[in-house]
Design a protein around this motif. Structure first.
Motif, PDB file in Angstrom:
ATOM      1  N   LYS A 115       0.816  -1.219   0.000  1.00  0.00           N
ATOM      2  CA  LYS A 115       0.000   0.000   0.000  1.00  0.00           C
ATOM      3  C   LYS A 115       0.848   1.267   0.000  1.00  0.00           C
ATOM      4  O   LYS A 115       0.434   2.297  -0.538  1.00  0.00           O
ATOM      5  CB  LYS A 115      -0.957   0.000   1.190  1.00  0.00           C
ATOM      6  CG  LYS A 115      -0.290   0.078   2.551  1.00  0.00           C
ATOM      7  CD  LYS A 115      -1.334   0.102   3.658  1.00  0.00           C
ATOM      8  CE  LYS A 115      -0.688   0.258   5.025  1.00  0.00           C
ATOM      9  NZ  LYS A 115      -1.708   0.295   6.105  1.00  0.00           N
ATOM     10  N   ARG A 116       2.051   1.196   0.585  1.00  0.00           N
ATOM     11  CA  ARG A 116       2.910   2.387   0.631  1.00  0.00           C
ATOM     12  C   ARG A 116       3.402   2.796  -0.756  1.00  0.00           C
ATOM     13  O   ARG A 116       3.880   3.917  -0.946  1.00  0.00           O
ATOM     14  CB  ARG A 116       4.099   2.139   1.564  1.00  0.00           C
ATOM     15  CG  ARG A 116       5.078   1.108   1.057  1.00  0.00           C
ATOM     16  CD  ARG A 116       6.185   0.809   2.058  1.00  0.00           C
ATOM     17  NE  ARG A 116       7.135  -0.162   1.534  1.00  0.00           N
ATOM     18  CZ  ARG A 116       8.183   0.151   0.786  1.00  0.00           C
ATOM     19  NH1 ARG A 116       8.421   1.409   0.475  1.00  0.00           N
ATOM     20  NH2 ARG A 116       8.997  -0.789   0.344  1.00  0.00           N
ATOM     21  N   LYS A 117       3.269   1.872  -1.726  1.00  0.00           N
ATOM     22  CA  LYS A 117       3.699   2.179  -3.088  1.00  0.00           C
ATOM     23  C   LYS A 117       2.556   2.729  -3.950  1.00  0.00           C
ATOM     24  O   LYS A 117       2.734   2.949  -5.143  1.00  0.00           O
ATOM     25  CB  LYS A 117       4.289   0.929  -3.742  1.00  0.00           C
ATOM     26  CG  LYS A 117       5.603   0.486  -3.104  1.00  0.00           C
ATOM     27  CD  LYS A 117       6.210  -0.684  -3.857  1.00  0.00           C
ATOM     28  CE  LYS A 117       7.563  -1.067  -3.268  1.00  0.00           C
ATOM     29  NZ  LYS A 117       8.189  -2.198  -4.008  1.00  0.00           N
ATOM     30  N   ILE A 118       1.401   2.922  -3.321  1.00  0.00           N
ATOM     31  CA  ILE A 118       0.236   3.452  -4.044  1.00  0.00           C
ATOM     32  C   ILE A 118      -0.044   4.865  -3.556  1.00  0.00           C
ATOM     33  O   ILE A 118      -0.274   5.090  -2.366  1.00  0.00           O
ATOM     34  CB  ILE A 118      -1.002   2.561  -3.822  1.00  0.00           C
ATOM     35  CG1 ILE A 118      -0.718   1.131  -4.303  1.00  0.00           C
ATOM     36  CG2 ILE A 118      -2.209   3.135  -4.555  1.00  0.00           C
ATOM     37  CD1 ILE A 118      -1.804   0.140  -3.941  1.00  0.00           C
ATOM     38  N   GLU A 119      -0.008   5.808  -4.461  1.00  0.00           N
ATOM     39  CA  GLU A 119      -0.257   7.205  -4.114  1.00  0.00           C
ATOM     40  C   GLU A 119      -1.571   7.658  -4.748  1.00  0.00           C
ATOM     41  O   GLU A 119      -1.781   7.485  -5.948  1.00  0.00           O
ATOM     42  CB  GLU A 119       0.890   8.097  -4.602  1.00  0.00           C
ATOM     43  CG  GLU A 119       2.223   7.794  -3.922  1.00  0.00           C
ATOM     44  CD  GLU A 119       3.343   8.688  -4.424  1.00  0.00           C
ATOM     45  OE1 GLU A 119       3.084   9.486  -5.367  1.00  0.00           O
ATOM     46  OE2 GLU A 119       4.460   8.599  -3.899  1.00  0.00           O
ATOM     47  N   ILE A 120      -2.456   8.234  -3.926  1.00  0.00           N
ATOM     48  CA  ILE A 120      -3.737   8.741  -4.426  1.00  0.00           C
ATOM     49  C   ILE A 120      -3.861  10.216  -4.052  1.00  0.00           C
ATOM     50  O   ILE A 120      -3.218  10.680  -3.105  1.00  0.00           O
ATOM     51  CB  ILE A 120      -4.926   7.936  -3.856  1.00  0.00           C
ATOM     52  CG1 ILE A 120      -4.858   7.851  -2.329  1.00  0.00           C
ATOM     53  CG2 ILE A 120      -4.962   6.553  -4.443  1.00  0.00           C
ATOM     54  CD1 ILE A 120      -6.005   7.080  -1.718  1.00  0.00           C
ATOM     55  N   PRO A 121      -4.684  10.964  -4.795  1.00  0.00           N
ATOM     56  CA  PRO A 121      -4.818  12.404  -4.519  1.00  0.00           C
ATOM     57  C   PRO A 121      -5.223  12.674  -3.071  1.00  0.00           C
ATOM     58  O   PRO A 121      -6.170  12.071  -2.561  1.00  0.00           O
ATOM     59  CB  PRO A 121      -5.916  12.851  -5.493  1.00  0.00           C
ATOM     60  CG  PRO A 121      -5.880  11.832  -6.590  1.00  0.00           C
ATOM     61  CD  PRO A 121      -5.515  10.543  -5.928  1.00  0.00           C
ATOM     62  N   GLU A 122      -4.493  13.549  -2.406  1.00  0.00           N
ATOM     63  CA  GLU A 122      -4.775  13.970  -1.029  1.00  0.00           C
ATOM     64  C   GLU A 122      -4.824  12.793  -0.051  1.00  0.00           C
ATOM     65  O   GLU A 122      -5.482  12.853   0.988  1.00  0.00           O
ATOM     66  CB  GLU A 122      -6.092  14.755  -0.978  1.00  0.00           C
ATOM     67  CG  GLU A 122      -6.045  16.028  -1.813  1.00  0.00           C
ATOM     68  CD  GLU A 122      -7.344  16.803  -1.758  1.00  0.00           C
ATOM     69  OE1 GLU A 122      -8.274  16.364  -1.047  1.00  0.00           O
ATOM     70  OE2 GLU A 122      -7.430  17.848  -2.426  1.00  0.00           O
ATOM     71  N   HIS A 123      -4.155  11.694  -0.416  1.00  0.00           N
ATOM     72  CA  HIS A 123      -3.995  10.517   0.453  1.00  0.00           C
ATOM     73  C   HIS A 123      -5.264   9.698   0.660  1.00  0.00           C
ATOM     74  O   HIS A 123      -5.206   8.599   1.191  1.00  0.00           O
ATOM     75  CB  HIS A 123      -3.419  10.921   1.819  1.00  0.00           C
ATOM     76  CG  HIS A 123      -2.149  11.695   1.712  1.00  0.00           C
ATOM     77  ND1 HIS A 123      -0.978  11.145   1.235  1.00  0.00           N
ATOM     78  CD2 HIS A 123      -1.871  13.000   1.981  1.00  0.00           C
ATOM     79  CE1 HIS A 123      -0.022  12.065   1.232  1.00  0.00           C
ATOM     80  NE2 HIS A 123      -0.538  13.203   1.676  1.00  0.00           N
ATOM     81  N   THR A 132      -7.120   8.986 -10.598  1.00  0.00           N
ATOM     82  CA  THR A 132      -5.929   8.281 -11.068  1.00  0.00           C
ATOM     83  C   THR A 132      -4.957   8.141  -9.905  1.00  0.00           C
ATOM     84  O   THR A 132      -4.598   9.131  -9.263  1.00  0.00           O
ATOM     85  CB  THR A 132      -5.243   9.049 -12.219  1.00  0.00           C
ATOM     86  OG1 THR A 132      -6.165   9.194 -13.298  1.00  0.00           O
ATOM     87  CG2 THR A 132      -4.020   8.289 -12.709  1.00  0.00           C
ATOM     88  N   ALA A 133      -4.558   6.901  -9.632  1.00  0.00           N
ATOM     89  CA  ALA A 133      -3.573   6.633  -8.583  1.00  0.00           C
ATOM     90  C   ALA A 133      -2.241   6.284  -9.241  1.00  0.00           C
ATOM     91  O   ALA A 133      -2.202   5.719 -10.336  1.00  0.00           O
ATOM     92  CB  ALA A 133      -4.038   5.486  -7.694  1.00  0.00           C
ATOM     93  N   THR A 134      -1.166   6.623  -8.569  1.00  0.00           N
ATOM     94  CA  THR A 134       0.172   6.307  -9.070  1.00  0.00           C
ATOM     95  C   THR A 134       0.725   5.119  -8.290  1.00  0.00           C
ATOM     96  O   THR A 134       0.761   5.142  -7.057  1.00  0.00           O
ATOM     97  CB  THR A 134       1.119   7.507  -8.912  1.00  0.00           C
ATOM     98  OG1 THR A 134       0.578   8.626  -9.624  1.00  0.00           O
ATOM     99  CG2 THR A 134       2.502   7.190  -9.450  1.00  0.00           C
ATOM    100  N   VAL A 135       1.126   4.088  -9.016  1.00  0.00           N
ATOM    101  CA  VAL A 135       1.682   2.881  -8.389  1.00  0.00           C
ATOM    102  C   VAL A 135       3.176   2.842  -8.696  1.00  0.00           C
ATOM    103  O   VAL A 135       3.587   2.767  -9.860  1.00  0.00           O
ATOM    104  CB  VAL A 135       0.997   1.608  -8.920  1.00  0.00           C
ATOM    105  CG1 VAL A 135       1.568   0.374  -8.225  1.00  0.00           C
ATOM    106  CG2 VAL A 135      -0.511   1.684  -8.711  1.00  0.00           C
ATOM    107  N   LYS A 136       3.979   2.901  -7.642  1.00  0.00           N
ATOM    108  CA  LYS A 136       5.432   2.873  -7.813  1.00  0.00           C
ATOM    109  C   LYS A 136       5.894   1.422  -7.910  1.00  0.00           C
ATOM    110  O   LYS A 136       5.608   0.612  -7.032  1.00  0.00           O
ATOM    111  CB  LYS A 136       6.113   3.579  -6.640  1.00  0.00           C
ATOM    112  CG  LYS A 136       5.817   5.071  -6.603  1.00  0.00           C
ATOM    113  CD  LYS A 136       6.611   5.766  -5.527  1.00  0.00           C
ATOM    114  CE  LYS A 136       6.380   7.268  -5.556  1.00  0.00           C
ATOM    115  NZ  LYS A 136       6.833   7.896  -6.817  1.00  0.00           N
TER     116      LYS A 136
END
Length: 229
Positions: A115-123, A132-136
């Motif tokens: 989950k720490r590798k998934i970034e979503i707007p305003e958390h 759109t979420a960013t997956v590192k």
């Protein structure tokens, strides 16, 4: 600040690094956890020699990870996660969607992503809509994940029958009594008609017809009396 020391990782360690990486960590963490588990070795000439011997294997593993990350990126960008959540009329969710929930949904589809590798707007997401979420992924590789949040349809509650008030109950009772009185009157009239029918002459003539016949008889007698002249 506690004493720190350099180490060389002997294998991949979550949140720390990959095999062959040089890191600086707390001395206690290294001696009490990393060294006993053989996750790392002290940074010295002996460890550097071993690292040099394994360098080709380590680089080969990294290249395999890059290929896997590229394939995962392509698949993730074709995915679309749909969340159906309770929401108000203004579209605001009764709750929120976090990166932990997104990680769980991805796991159901066969993706093992922290989950720490998934970034979503305003958390977190608090409104219905498209996101759109960013997956590192590995190294600098990232994937854009499409997310749709819909409002859950609320079932309409059945309206309970309205309770009858005192006035309505009294009016209903009066209507019933009035109807009963009308029925009794009708019964009385019918009984009177039947009584009159029973009292009529046996030959079926009505009382008026009998009176007419009596009057006619009296007239005949008057005509038959002899004249005195």
């Amino acid at each position: 600040m506690g004493k720190r020391m350099k180490i060389i990782l002997r294998q991949d360690v979550l949140n720390l690094g990959e095999e062959g990486d040089v890191r600086e960590v707390a001395a206690g963490y290294a001696r009490n956890f990393l060294f006993p588990k053989k996750y790392a070795a002290p940074y010295n000439q002996h460890a550097l020699t071993i690292l040099g011997q394994r360098k080709k294997k380590i680089e080969k593993r990294k290249e395999e990870k890059r290929i896997l990350a590229q394939g995962m990126k392509d698949r993730l960008q074709e995915e679309k996660l749909v969340f159906v959540m309770p929401a108000g009329d203004n579209g605001k969710l009764f709750g929120s969607i976090t990166n932990g929930q997104i990680a769980e949904e991805l796991q159901k589809k066969g993706y093992a992503i922290e989950k720490r590798k998934i970034e979503i707007p305003e958390h977190h997401i608090k409104m219905v809509g498209q996101y759109t979420a960013t997956v590192k992924l590995y190294e600098n590789e990232e994937a854009e994940l499409n997310i749709k949040v819909e409002a859950q349809v609320q079932e309409k509650k059945e309206e309970k029958p309205r309770k009858t008030g005192r006035r309505e109950r009294a009016a209903g009772k009066a209507d019933v009594e009035h109807a009963s009185a009308g029925t009794e009157t009708a019964k009385t009239d019918a009984a009177a008609e039947r009584a009159e029918a029973v009292a009529a002459p046996a030959n079926g003539e009505s009382p008026l017809a009998a009176e007419d016949e009596a009057g006619a008889a009296d007239g005949a007698e008057g005509e038959s009396e002899p004249s005195n002249s």
